[in-house]
Write a protein that holds these residues in place. Sequence first.
Motif, PDB file in Angstrom:
ATOM      1  N   LEU A 189       0.824  -1.213   0.000  1.00  0.00           N
ATOM      2  CA  LEU A 189       0.000   0.000   0.000  1.00  0.00           C
ATOM      3  C   LEU A 189       0.860   1.265   0.000  1.00  0.00           C
ATOM      4  CD1 LEU A 189      -2.762  -1.124   2.502  1.00  0.00           C
ATOM      5  CD2 LEU A 189      -3.135  -0.467   0.113  1.00  0.00           C
ATOM      6  N   HIS A 190       2.013   1.215   0.639  1.00  0.00           N
ATOM      7  CA  HIS A 190       2.872   2.390   0.712  1.00  0.00           C
ATOM      8  C   HIS A 190       3.723   2.589  -0.543  1.00  0.00           C
ATOM      9  CE1 HIS A 190       1.451   2.709   4.771  1.00  0.00           C
ATOM     10  NE2 HIS A 190       1.984   3.916   4.805  1.00  0.00           N
ATOM     11  N   LYS A 191       3.617   1.698  -1.487  1.00  0.00           N
ATOM     12  CA  LYS A 191       4.254   1.913  -2.790  1.00  0.00           C
ATOM     13  C   LYS A 191       3.331   2.697  -3.716  1.00  0.00           C
ATOM     14  CE  LYS A 191       7.285  -2.085  -2.488  1.00  0.00           C
ATOM     15  NZ  LYS A 191       8.409  -1.330  -1.990  1.00  0.00           N
ATOM     16  N   ASN A 192       2.078   2.885  -3.287  1.00  0.00           N
ATOM     17  CA  ASN A 192       1.099   3.632  -4.072  1.00  0.00           C
ATOM     18  C   ASN A 192       0.137   4.356  -3.126  1.00  0.00           C
ATOM     19  OD1 ASN A 192      -0.215   4.563  -6.339  1.00  0.00           O
ATOM     20  ND2 ASN A 192      -1.507   2.761  -6.536  1.00  0.00           N
ATOM     21  N   VAL A 193       0.685   5.275  -2.328  1.00  0.00           N
ATOM     22  CA  VAL A 193      -0.109   6.025  -1.354  1.00  0.00           C
ATOM     23  C   VAL A 193      -1.125   6.896  -2.092  1.00  0.00           C
ATOM     24  CG1 VAL A 193       0.021   7.789   0.471  1.00  0.00           C
ATOM     25  CG2 VAL A 193       1.752   5.986   0.339  1.00  0.00           C
ATOM     26  N   TRP A 194      -2.323   6.973  -1.528  1.00  0.00           N
ATOM     27  CA  TRP A 194      -3.371   7.779  -2.144  1.00  0.00           C
ATOM     28  C   TRP A 194      -2.876   9.209  -2.393  1.00  0.00           C
ATOM     29  CZ3 TRP A 194      -7.803   6.537   1.825  1.00  0.00           C
ATOM     30  CH2 TRP A 194      -8.095   5.178   1.771  1.00  0.00           C
ATOM     31  N   PRO A 195      -3.202   9.802  -3.537  1.00  0.00           N
ATOM     32  CA  PRO A 195      -2.728  11.160  -3.851  1.00  0.00           C
ATOM     33  C   PRO A 195      -3.182  12.208  -2.837  1.00  0.00           C
ATOM     34  CG  PRO A 195      -4.100  10.286  -5.641  1.00  0.00           C
ATOM     35  CD  PRO A 195      -3.972   9.209  -4.614  1.00  0.00           C
ATOM     36  N   GLU A 196      -4.367  12.041  -2.276  1.00  0.00           N
ATOM     37  CA  GLU A 196      -4.860  13.004  -1.276  1.00  0.00           C
ATOM     38  C   GLU A 196      -4.010  12.989  -0.015  1.00  0.00           C
ATOM     39  OE1 GLU A 196      -8.430  11.297  -3.562  1.00  0.00           O
ATOM     40  OE2 GLU A 196      -6.664  10.466  -2.575  1.00  0.00           O
ATOM     41  N   ILE A 197      -3.451  11.836   0.296  1.00  0.00           N
ATOM     42  CA  ILE A 197      -2.588  11.721   1.476  1.00  0.00           C
ATOM     43  C   ILE A 197      -1.262  12.436   1.216  1.00  0.00           C
ATOM     44  CG2 ILE A 197      -1.435  10.116   3.042  1.00  0.00           C
ATOM     45  CD1 ILE A 197      -4.654  10.183   2.981  1.00  0.00           C
ATOM     46  N   LEU A 198      -0.711  12.220   0.025  1.00  0.00           N
ATOM     47  CA  LEU A 198       0.534  12.913  -0.337  1.00  0.00           C
ATOM     48  C   LEU A 198       0.333  14.423  -0.326  1.00  0.00           C
ATOM     49  CD1 LEU A 198       1.672  10.579  -3.263  1.00  0.00           C
ATOM     50  CD2 LEU A 198       2.430  10.534  -0.870  1.00  0.00           C
ATOM     51  N   GLU A 199      -0.792  14.891  -0.847  1.00  0.00           N
ATOM     52  CA  GLU A 199      -1.091  16.331  -0.848  1.00  0.00           C
ATOM     53  C   GLU A 199      -1.187  16.866   0.576  1.00  0.00           C
ATOM     54  OE1 GLU A 199      -4.676  16.924  -3.167  1.00  0.00           O
ATOM     55  OE2 GLU A 199      -3.794  15.866  -4.881  1.00  0.00           O
ATOM     56  N   SER A 200      -1.834  16.118   1.471  1.00  0.00           N
ATOM     57  CA  SER A 200      -1.991  16.590   2.853  1.00  0.00           C
ATOM     58  C   SER A 200      -0.639  16.647   3.573  1.00  0.00           C
ATOM     59  CB  SER A 200      -2.979  15.711   3.620  1.00  0.00           C
ATOM     60  OG  SER A 200      -2.411  14.466   3.971  1.00  0.00           O
ATOM     61  N   ILE A 201       0.236  15.693   3.274  1.00  0.00           N
ATOM     62  CA  ILE A 201       1.576  15.681   3.886  1.00  0.00           C
ATOM     63  C   ILE A 201       2.335  16.946   3.470  1.00  0.00           C
ATOM     64  CG2 ILE A 201       3.827  14.518   3.774  1.00  0.00           C
ATOM     65  CD1 ILE A 201       2.213  11.838   3.621  1.00  0.00           C
ATOM     66  N   LYS A 202       2.319  17.238   2.179  1.00  0.00           N
ATOM     67  CA  LYS A 202       3.033  18.421   1.672  1.00  0.00           C
ATOM     68  C   LYS A 202       2.413  19.716   2.183  1.00  0.00           C
ATOM     69  CE  LYS A 202       4.444  15.936  -2.470  1.00  0.00           C
ATOM     70  NZ  LYS A 202       4.213  15.744  -3.898  1.00  0.00           N
ATOM     71  N   ALA A 203       1.078  19.776   2.239  1.00  0.00           N
ATOM     72  CA  ALA A 203       0.389  20.983   2.697  1.00  0.00           C
ATOM     73  C   ALA A 203       0.707  21.295   4.159  1.00  0.00           C
ATOM     74  CB  ALA A 203      -1.121  20.835   2.508  1.00  0.00           C
ATOM     75  N   ALA A 204       1.073  20.274   4.927  1.00  0.00           N
ATOM     76  CA  ALA A 204       1.391  20.467   6.346  1.00  0.00           C
ATOM     77  C   ALA A 204       2.791  21.023   6.566  1.00  0.00           C
ATOM     78  CB  ALA A 204       1.236  19.150   7.098  1.00  0.00           C
ATOM     79  N   GLY A 205       3.582  21.133   5.492  1.00  0.00           N
ATOM     80  CA  GLY A 205       4.945  21.645   5.628  1.00  0.00           C
ATOM     81  C   GLY A 205       5.994  20.551   5.697  1.00  0.00           C
ATOM     82  N   ILE A 206       5.611  19.329   5.345  1.00  0.00           N
ATOM     83  CA  ILE A 206       6.570  18.225   5.323  1.00  0.00           C
ATOM     84  C   ILE A 206       7.209  18.201   3.937  1.00  0.00           C
ATOM     85  CG2 ILE A 206       6.890  15.730   5.544  1.00  0.00           C
ATOM     86  CD1 ILE A 206       4.369  15.790   7.413  1.00  0.00           C
ATOM     87  N   GLU A 207       8.503  18.446   3.902  1.00  0.00           N
ATOM     88  CA  GLU A 207       9.249  18.528   2.646  1.00  0.00           C
ATOM     89  C   GLU A 207       9.650  17.154   2.127  1.00  0.00           C
ATOM     90  OE1 GLU A 207      10.351  21.538   1.084  1.00  0.00           O
ATOM     91  OE2 GLU A 207       9.083  22.657   2.486  1.00  0.00           O
ATOM     92  N   ASP A 208       9.967  16.248   3.046  1.00  0.00           N
ATOM     93  CA  ASP A 208      10.403  14.913   2.663  1.00  0.00           C
ATOM     94  C   ASP A 208      10.015  13.960   3.777  1.00  0.00           C
ATOM     95  OD1 ASP A 208      11.579  12.975   1.031  1.00  0.00           O
ATOM     96  OD2 ASP A 208      13.582  13.289   1.851  1.00  0.00           O
ATOM     97  N   MET A 209       9.665  12.738   3.397  1.00  0.00           N
ATOM     98  CA  MET A 209       9.288  11.723   4.378  1.00  0.00           C
ATOM     99  C   MET A 209       9.734  10.368   3.847  1.00  0.00           C
ATOM    100  SD  MET A 209       5.470  10.575   5.652  1.00  0.00           S
ATOM    101  CE  MET A 209       5.149  12.000   6.692  1.00  0.00           C
TER     102      MET A 209
END
Length: 111
Positions: free
Chosen positions: A25-45
């Motif tokens: 599942l983590h090889k294809n994380v939902w796009p909305e989750i990736l967007e929320s991570i970036k919107a929170a100020g997370i540059e890299d994870m």
Amino acid sequence: MRTKRYALACDLKDNPELIAEYIKLHKNVWPEILESIKAAGIEDMEIYNIENRLFMIMEVNDSFSFERKAEMDANNLKVQEWENFMWKFQQELPMAKPGEKWMLLDSIFKL
């Protein structure tokens, strides 16, 4: 903008099939989750695992705070759906408070 690094840990249920599915599942994380991570100020994870233990490294910018991220997540239905789904695979660390997933690690050495 400068970045800060955080390290966190979480456990998966000790079940090889669930662990394999979690990794898949983590090889294809939902796009909305990736967007929320970036919107929170997370540059890299990055997330690493060994058996049922997970280790996460986050590089965040000045706009990031754990409180702001928690508030954003609580108000995002897709993030709530993802997090509830992930509980199928995850379990609390032995020292976690009820409902606490990812726990912040203390840095004890830096070269």
